[in-house]
Motif scaffolding. Structure first.
Motif, mmCIF file in Angstrom:
data_model
loop_
_atom_site.group_PDB
_atom_site.id
_atom_site.type_symbol
_atom_site.label_atom_id
_atom_site.label_comp_id
_atom_site.label_asym_id
_atom_site.label_seq_id
_atom_site.Cartn_x
_atom_site.Cartn_y
_atom_site.Cartn_z
ATOM 1 N N TYR A 1 0.419 -1.199 0.352
ATOM 2 C CA TYR A 1 -0.226 0.317 -0.045
ATOM 3 C C TYR A 1 0.834 1.134 -0.028
ATOM 4 N N TYR B 1 0.300 5.333 0.926
ATOM 5 C CA TYR B 1 -0.725 6.115 1.979
ATOM 6 C C TYR B 1 0.471 7.597 1.875
ATOM 7 N N LEU C 1 -5.088 6.519 1.560
ATOM 8 C CA LEU C 1 -4.801 5.277 -0.066
ATOM 9 C C LEU C 1 -4.680 6.445 -0.799
ATOM 10 N N TYR D 1 -2.753 0.633 -4.366
ATOM 11 C CA TYR D 1 -2.486 -0.666 -3.378
ATOM 12 C C TYR D 1 -2.240 -1.863 -4.226
ATOM 13 N N PHE E 1 3.590 7.004 2.807
ATOM 14 C CA PHE E 1 4.303 5.585 3.803
ATOM 15 C C PHE E 1 3.591 4.934 2.760
ATOM 16 N N GLN F 1 -1.144 -4.546 8.993
ATOM 17 C CA GLN F 1 -0.219 -3.892 8.329
ATOM 18 C C GLN F 1 0.517 -3.265 8.843
#
Lengths: 116, 113
Positions: free
Chosen positions: A33, A35, A45, A48, A90, A105
Motif C-alpha cells: 500500500y 499512503y 490511501l 494498493y 508511507f 499492516q
C-alpha cells in the motif's frame, strides 16, 4: 529482518519535476500500500496492490502511478510534481488474503516530500 | 461510505493521568478495528486490535473494547507516561475491501512530566 524500507527519507522537488519513491518488504507479504499523511487528515490511501501483478486505485490516486515490480517491491511515481503533493508518504505491507482474519499492516519509516 | 472519526487533539496530560481517546466508526459490514501509534519521526505501528463485537484489545497498558451497539472503539490507559507521547490513529478494515485500512484523522497525545 528489515521489515518495510523506503527510499529516499527526504526529497525536495520543483514543480513539474518527476521522481519515484521506492518501497521494499522482506516479510513475503502479498499486499502492499501507498499512503499520504497530511496534517489533520490522517492517512489516505493512494494506491494498493493486493497481490503481485495487480494494482488498484485508492482514495487519492490523481497525479500518481505505481508499479508492483515483484512481490517485494512497490514503487510510487510522481510524473509532474505539484505543491499539493507536498506530504509524508508511507508504504505498508500485509499478509492480507484468503484465510487471513484481519489485516495488520506494517509500515515503513516514511518519505518527507516537499514540492516548491 | 465507511469512515472513522476520532476526537480532536491535541490532548495534553500530566504523567500518571488517565487517558481516553474517543473513536467511532461507520461501516456497511462487520469491520475489524485497530489502534495504530506513530512516535515522532517514525512510521505507524499496530498498538492493538479487535476483530468482533465485545472483543477487548490490549497492549502496553492500553485497552479498547469493540462496542457494536455504539459503533465505538475508545482507547484507554490508566496511567500515561511521557514515553506515550505520540499520534494515535483509529482504523477499520472490512474483509470485502481487499484489506484496505480506513484511518481516522489521528489524535496527538502529549504527556508532561
Amino acid at each position: 529482518n528489515a521489515g518495510v524500507t523506503q527510499t529516499p527519507k527526504f526529497q525536495v522537488l520543483k514543480t513539474g519535476q518527476s521522481m519515484t519513491l521506492q518501497c521494499a518488504q522482506d516479510m513475503n507479504h502479498n499486499s502492499m500500500y501507498w499512503y499520504r499523511q497530511d496534517p489533520g487528515m490522517g492517512l489516505r490511501l493512494i494506491y494498493y496492490s493486493a497481490s503481485e501483478g495487480t494494482t488498484d486505485k485508492g482514495e487519492v490516486p490523481n497525479g500518481y502511478n505505481v508499479s508492483r515490480l515483484n512481490k517485494r517491491e512497490f514503487s510510487l511515481r510522481l510524473e509532474s510534481a505539484a505543491p499539493s503533493q507536498t506530504s509524508v508518504y508511507f508504504c505498508a505491507s500485509s499478509e492480507f488474503g484468503t484465510g487471513v482474519l484481519y489485516n495488520e499492516q506494517f509500515f515503513g519509516p516514511g518519505t518527507r516530500l516537499t514540492v516548491l | 461510505g465507511d469512515s472513522v472519526t476520532q476526537m480532536e487533539g491535541p490532548v495534553t496530560l500530566s504523567e500518571e493521568a488517565f487517558l481516553t481517546i474517543n473513536c467511532t466508526y461507520t461501516a456497511t459490514g462487520y469491520p475489524s478495528l485497530f489502534w495504530y501509534v506513530q512516535y515522532p519521526g517514525e512510521g505507524l505501528q499496530l498498538l492493538l486490535k479487535a476483530t468482533k463485537a465485545d472483543d477487548k484489545g490490549s497492549n502496553k497498558g492500553f485497552e479498547a473494547t469493540y462496542r457494536k451497539e455504539t459503533t465505538s472503539f475508545h482507547l484507554e490507559k490508566g496511567s500515561v507516561q511521557v514515553s506515550d507521547s505520540a499520534v494515535y490513529f483509529c482504523a477499520l478494515t472490512l474483509s470485502s475491501n481487499t484489506g484496505k485500512l480506513i484511518f481516522g484523522q489521528g489524535t496527538t497525545l502529549q504527556v508532561k512530566p
